[in-house]
Design a protein around this motif. Structure first.
Motif, short mmCIF file in Angstrom:
data_model
loop_
_atom_site.label_atom_id
_atom_site.label_comp_id
_atom_site.label_asym_id
_atom_site.label_seq_id
_atom_site.Cartn_x
_atom_site.Cartn_y
_atom_site.Cartn_z
N TRP A 172 28.75 14.88 36.13
CA TRP A 172 28.07 14.49 34.94
C TRP A 172 29.25 14.68 33.95
O TRP A 172 29.90 15.85 33.93
N ARG A 176 29.36 14.93 29.06
CA ARG A 176 28.76 14.89 27.86
C ARG A 176 29.75 13.72 27.21
O ARG A 176 30.74 13.69 26.91
N HIS A 179 24.76 12.93 24.00
CA HIS A 179 24.13 12.41 25.10
C HIS A 179 24.94 12.80 26.49
O HIS A 179 26.06 13.39 26.28
N GLU A 180 24.35 12.27 27.48
CA GLU A 180 25.10 12.78 28.83
C GLU A 180 25.16 11.26 29.48
O GLU A 180 24.65 10.51 29.47
N ASP A 206 18.06 10.78 26.93
CA ASP A 206 18.84 11.80 27.27
C ASP A 206 20.02 11.51 27.91
O ASP A 206 21.05 12.13 27.57
N HIS A 207 20.08 10.83 28.84
CA HIS A 207 21.45 10.30 29.64
C HIS A 207 21.02 8.97 30.06
O HIS A 207 20.10 8.32 30.19
N GLN A 246 22.38 6.83 33.56
CA GLN A 246 23.29 7.07 34.68
C GLN A 246 24.08 5.65 35.17
O GLN A 246 23.53 4.54 35.09
N HIS A 268 25.88 10.11 33.65
CA HIS A 268 25.87 10.69 34.72
C HIS A 268 26.37 9.84 35.90
O HIS A 268 26.07 8.54 35.96
#
Length: 124
Positions: free
Chosen positions: A49, A51, A55-56, A9-10, A12, A58
């Protein structure tokens, strides 16, 4: 099996307090990633954050921050040479790595403004 992992999902990345302006310049302006609004309950923690494709990424504030110099995300790119030239135009150094050339993978590394290692790659 009653569950299934469907992907990431992301990612970090950690950064020091007060990182937001530098993160926006690097990830938003230099890389051209769209900034995403953080959910209200998380805004007081700082960070920002973005995009990245589907996906992302962070950027989170860590009080005892130390950059990740080995562990790193790898971003798949179309037009890797053009990205590298663009980063050079922005004054962002990149570092060669030909270790996967025989596999048809071109790649280079760069550091974000906080010293975190980032990989950019293109499969031929």
């Amino acid at each position: 099996m009653t569950y299934s992992v469907v992907g990431i999902d992301h990612v970090q990345l950690a950064a020091p307090a007060g990182c937001e302006a530098e993160a926006r310049r690097f990830f938003g302006e230099a890389l051209g990633w769209e900034e995403l609004p953080k959910p209200e309950p998380l805004r007081s923690r700082g960070g920002v954050w973005f995009r990245c494709g589907r996906h992302e990424v962070h950027i989170g504030v860590q009080s005892d921050f130390a950059p990740a110099t080995k562990a790193h995300p790898a971003f798949a790119v179309q037009g890797l040479a053009e990205l590298r030239a663009h980063l050079a135009d922005c004054g962002i150094p990149t570092f060669d790595d030909d270790a996967r050339k025989e596999e048809g993978v071109a790649r280079f590394f760069a550091n974000d403004p906080f010293g975190n290692r980032l990989e950019f790659l293109e499969r031929k």
